[in-house]
Motif scaffolding. Structure first.
Motif, PDB file in Angstrom:
ATOM      1  N   SER A 247       0.793  -1.283   0.064  1.00  0.00           N
ATOM      2  CA  SER A 247      -0.031  -0.044  -0.042  1.00  0.00           C
ATOM      3  C   SER A 247       0.773   1.451   0.064  1.00  0.00           C
ATOM      4  O   SER A 247       2.117   1.127   0.378  1.00  0.00           O
ATOM      5  CB  SER A 247      -1.059   0.037   1.216  1.00  0.00           C
ATOM      6  OG  SER A 247      -0.129   0.114   2.365  1.00  0.00           O
ATOM      7  N   VAL A 248       0.454   2.384  -0.319  1.00  0.00           N
ATOM      8  CA  VAL A 248       0.942   3.590  -0.485  1.00  0.00           C
ATOM      9  C   VAL A 248      -0.227   4.427   0.479  1.00  0.00           C
ATOM     10  O   VAL A 248      -1.209   4.534   0.384  1.00  0.00           O
ATOM     11  CB  VAL A 248       1.216   3.981  -1.697  1.00  0.00           C
ATOM     12  CG1 VAL A 248       2.355   3.397  -2.362  1.00  0.00           C
ATOM     13  CG2 VAL A 248      -0.002   4.144  -2.724  1.00  0.00           C
ATOM     14  N   GLY A 249       0.352   5.442   1.080  1.00  0.00           N
ATOM     15  CA  GLY A 249      -0.398   6.338   1.783  1.00  0.00           C
ATOM     16  C   GLY A 249      -0.003   7.836   1.854  1.00  0.00           C
ATOM     17  O   GLY A 249       1.304   8.204   1.567  1.00  0.00           O
ATOM     18  N   ILE A 250      -0.736   8.904   2.414  1.00  0.00           N
ATOM     19  CA  ILE A 250      -0.454  10.102   2.620  1.00  0.00           C
ATOM     20  C   ILE A 250      -0.929  10.627   4.027  1.00  0.00           C
ATOM     21  O   ILE A 250      -2.087  10.061   4.231  1.00  0.00           O
ATOM     22  CB  ILE A 250      -0.742  11.053   1.300  1.00  0.00           C
ATOM     23  CG1 ILE A 250      -0.464  12.461   1.567  1.00  0.00           C
ATOM     24  CG2 ILE A 250      -2.521  10.826   1.263  1.00  0.00           C
ATOM     25  CD1 ILE A 250      -0.469  13.253   0.396  1.00  0.00           C
ATOM     26  N   GLY A 251      -0.326  11.346   4.723  1.00  0.00           N
ATOM     27  CA  GLY A 251      -0.902  11.684   5.886  1.00  0.00           C
ATOM     28  C   GLY A 251      -0.667  13.398   6.177  1.00  0.00           C
ATOM     29  O   GLY A 251       0.335  13.664   5.875  1.00  0.00           O
ATOM     30  N   VAL A 252      -1.514  13.774   7.234  1.00  0.00           N
ATOM     31  CA  VAL A 252      -0.950  15.157   7.585  1.00  0.00           C
ATOM     32  C   VAL A 252      -1.294  15.313   9.105  1.00  0.00           C
ATOM     33  O   VAL A 252      -2.084  14.790   9.685  1.00  0.00           O
ATOM     34  CB  VAL A 252      -1.799  16.233   6.776  1.00  0.00           C
ATOM     35  CG1 VAL A 252      -3.278  16.085   7.096  1.00  0.00           C
ATOM     36  CG2 VAL A 252      -1.298  17.544   7.594  1.00  0.00           C
ATOM     37  N   SER A 253      -0.264  15.942   9.901  1.00  0.00           N
ATOM     38  CA  SER A 253      -0.361  15.839  11.338  1.00  0.00           C
ATOM     39  C   SER A 253      -1.158  17.483  11.701  1.00  0.00           C
ATOM     40  O   SER A 253      -0.701  18.484  10.966  1.00  0.00           O
ATOM     41  CB  SER A 253       0.967  15.856  11.824  1.00  0.00           C
ATOM     42  OG  SER A 253       1.402  14.655  11.701  1.00  0.00           O
ATOM     43  N   LEU A 254      -2.062  17.352  12.448  1.00  0.00           N
ATOM     44  CA  LEU A 254      -2.705  18.355  12.788  1.00  0.00           C
ATOM     45  C   LEU A 254      -2.135  18.581  14.386  1.00  0.00           C
ATOM     46  O   LEU A 254      -3.007  18.098  15.161  1.00  0.00           O
ATOM     47  CB  LEU A 254      -4.451  18.324  12.897  1.00  0.00           C
ATOM     48  CG  LEU A 254      -4.784  18.362  11.014  1.00  0.00           C
ATOM     49  CD1 LEU A 254      -6.161  17.979  11.007  1.00  0.00           C
ATOM     50  CD2 LEU A 254      -4.355  19.350  10.225  1.00  0.00           C
ATOM     51  N   GLY A 255      -1.611  19.369  14.592  1.00  0.00           N
ATOM     52  CA  GLY A 255      -1.073  19.387  16.156  1.00  0.00           C
ATOM     53  C   GLY A 255       0.068  18.331  16.308  1.00  0.00           C
ATOM     54  O   GLY A 255       0.656  17.580  15.573  1.00  0.00           O
ATOM     55  N   SER A 256       0.106  18.091  17.659  1.00  0.00           N
ATOM     56  CA  SER A 256       1.316  17.137  17.986  1.00  0.00           C
ATOM     57  C   SER A 256       0.674  15.915  18.383  1.00  0.00           C
ATOM     58  O   SER A 256       1.518  15.061  18.377  1.00  0.00           O
ATOM     59  CB  SER A 256       2.009  17.732  19.362  1.00  0.00           C
ATOM     60  OG  SER A 256       0.870  17.843  20.591  1.00  0.00           O
ATOM     61  N   ARG A 257      -0.586  15.642  18.313  1.00  0.00           N
ATOM     62  CA  ARG A 257      -1.197  14.317  18.629  1.00  0.00           C
ATOM     63  C   ARG A 257      -1.905  13.717  17.708  1.00  0.00           C
ATOM     64  O   ARG A 257      -2.383  12.351  17.510  1.00  0.00           O
ATOM     65  CB  ARG A 257      -1.981  14.293  20.046  1.00  0.00           C
ATOM     66  CG  ARG A 257      -0.928  14.672  21.202  1.00  0.00           C
ATOM     67  CD  ARG A 257      -1.854  14.472  22.282  1.00  0.00           C
ATOM     68  NE  ARG A 257      -1.020  14.721  23.707  1.00  0.00           N
ATOM     69  CZ  ARG A 257      -0.394  13.861  24.385  1.00  0.00           C
ATOM     70  NH1 ARG A 257      -0.683  12.589  23.880  1.00  0.00           N
ATOM     71  NH2 ARG A 257       0.501  13.924  25.391  1.00  0.00           N
ATOM     72  N   LEU A 258      -2.593  14.501  16.756  1.00  0.00           N
ATOM     73  CA  LEU A 258      -3.612  14.040  15.905  1.00  0.00           C
ATOM     74  C   LEU A 258      -3.160  13.921  14.251  1.00  0.00           C
ATOM     75  O   LEU A 258      -2.635  14.933  13.954  1.00  0.00           O
ATOM     76  CB  LEU A 258      -4.638  15.145  15.901  1.00  0.00           C
ATOM     77  CG  LEU A 258      -6.156  14.638  15.012  1.00  0.00           C
ATOM     78  CD1 LEU A 258      -6.589  13.183  15.163  1.00  0.00           C
ATOM     79  CD2 LEU A 258      -7.113  15.722  14.850  1.00  0.00           C
ATOM     80  N   GLU A 259      -3.502  13.069  13.578  1.00  0.00           N
ATOM     81  CA  GLU A 259      -2.768  12.749  12.192  1.00  0.00           C
ATOM     82  C   GLU A 259      -4.326  12.109  11.460  1.00  0.00           C
ATOM     83  O   GLU A 259      -4.747  11.276  12.076  1.00  0.00           O
ATOM     84  CB  GLU A 259      -1.663  11.899  12.269  1.00  0.00           C
ATOM     85  CG  GLU A 259      -1.408  11.604  10.720  1.00  0.00           C
ATOM     86  CD  GLU A 259      -0.108  10.801  10.583  1.00  0.00           C
ATOM     87  OE1 GLU A 259      -0.517   9.852   9.634  1.00  0.00           O
ATOM     88  OE2 GLU A 259       0.769  10.718  11.369  1.00  0.00           O
ATOM     89  N   ILE A 260      -4.413  12.542  10.382  1.00  0.00           N
ATOM     90  CA  ILE A 260      -5.242  12.105   9.505  1.00  0.00           C
ATOM     91  C   ILE A 260      -4.694  11.862   7.972  1.00  0.00           C
ATOM     92  O   ILE A 260      -3.684  12.265   7.677  1.00  0.00           O
ATOM     93  CB  ILE A 260      -6.643  13.045   9.177  1.00  0.00           C
ATOM     94  CG1 ILE A 260      -6.019  14.287   8.448  1.00  0.00           C
ATOM     95  CG2 ILE A 260      -7.104  13.409  10.393  1.00  0.00           C
ATOM     96  CD1 ILE A 260      -6.866  15.185   7.861  1.00  0.00           C
TER      97      ILE A 260
END
Length: 340
Positions: A247-260
């Motif tokens: 699989s391949v993926g992409i993510g973005v961290s929103l703050g220090s604890r949350l990632e989507i």
């Protein structure tokens, strides 16, 4: 001021009653020692005489220090007159104007009128050869420096400057220094505006490669948004020998604890949006993950279906910009597809 003028002051002090002698005379029956000059007055006289001698030698800085010490010990308007004269000879016109003005205010009724008239004439001659500069600084409370010397935050305006070039600098915490060079001649009057701009926020440290700093909020704090791409391999633990796909993926961290993020399973025609929440740790951390796997028809499957998944994961970040994750999910796609 010439030497003759200063000597005239010394002569005046010698002829006029001293500070202690100017007091009401003591009654004859009182001890004679009470009428003698006090030690402080003797000390002031010593500094004054030293100042006169130094002035005669054109050592104006040293004479100024002696006169100032004499005034501190035993204030007298005529000492202010000498202080003003030293400042004048040193071309310290702002200080000279202040000393002359103080002498004229305090000397009324204490020194001869002729001396006050002479002082006013000398003050007028200084005012004719200086420039007046009004400096407005934004924001209020900034420190103002003239030619490298700080003159404070609450400065009486206009500034009195000697002819020539001067450097004006304003400083304030969290603001960029603002400076302006001005060249003035005698009689000039001008206004200088110094507007201090806010410093940009410092770049965040410890953010890995590929990161982007987000916009500054209304409160002035900057939030970091870290984008990342990754690759992985997944399998069904209940059917390890029969399953498995990259699989391949992409993510973005929103703050220090949350990632989507979202992962695409290449050979299974599946997209899996996910949310990860860090629970504990930093370089080595534990997180919970929730996902919604969406499988599409690939020719062999009869329908597209959506599942729900929840799990735990470990993430190890040895260096900024690189991390390894190990995750396990429990997924349920309904009675037709069961739990994996």
């Amino acid at each position: 001021m010439n030497h003759t003028l200063l000597l005239a002051i010394a002569t005046t002090l010698g002829l006029a009653p001293s500070i202690s002698e100017a007091r009401p005379k003591k009654k004859p029956k009182e001890p004679i020692s009470d009428t003698e000059p006090k030690p402080a007055q003797k000390e002031a006289d010593r500094f004054f005489k030293s100042g006169v001698a130094l002035y005669k030698e054109a050592k104006y800085s040293e004479a100024l220090a002696e006169f100032q010490r004499a005034y501190e010990i035993a204030p007298h308007p005529l000492v202010l007159y000498n202080i003003a004269g030293c400042h004048r000879e040193l071309s310290q016109y702002a200080e000279a104007v202040k000393a002359y003005s103080q002498f004229l205010a305090e000397g009324k009724g204490q020194v001869p009128a002729a001396r006050l008239t002479a002082a006013q004439t000398e003050l007028d001659s200084i005012l004719a050869r200086i420039a007046r500069v009004t400096v407005t600084v934004t924001p209020d409370g900034a420190t103002l420096l003239v030619d490298g010397s700080p003159i404070g935050t609450l400065v009486e305006m206009p500034l009195i400057l000697s002819p020539g070039e001067h450097l004006l600098v304003a400083q304030a915490p969290g603001r960029k220094d603002m400076e302006r060079r001005v060249r003035v001649a005698s009689g000039d009057e001008l206004t200088v505006d110094l507007n201090l701009l806010e410093l940009p926020p410092e770049p965040l440290r410890g953010v890995g490669a590929g990161s982007v700093t987000g916009a500054t909020t209304a409160s002035g704090s900057a939030k970091a948004k870290r984008f990342g791409v990754g690759a992985g391999f997944g399998t069904n633990l209940r059917r390890v020998g029969e399953t498995g796909a990259p699989s391949v993926g992409i993510g973005v961290s929103l703050g220090s604890r949350l990632e989507i993020g979202a992962d695409v399973v290449i050979v299974a025609y599946t997209v899996m949006p996910s949310v990860r929440v860090r629970v504990a740790g930093s370089a080595l951390s534990l997180h919970v993950v929730g996902a919604v796997p969406i499988s599409f028809t690939d020719g062999e499957m009869s329908e597209t279906f959506v599942a729900g998944a929840i799990g735990l994961g470990l993430r190890y970040r040895p260096v900024p910009g690189f991390a390894v994750r190990l995750e396990t999910f429990a997924s349920f796609a309904g009675k037709d597809h069961g739990m994996t």
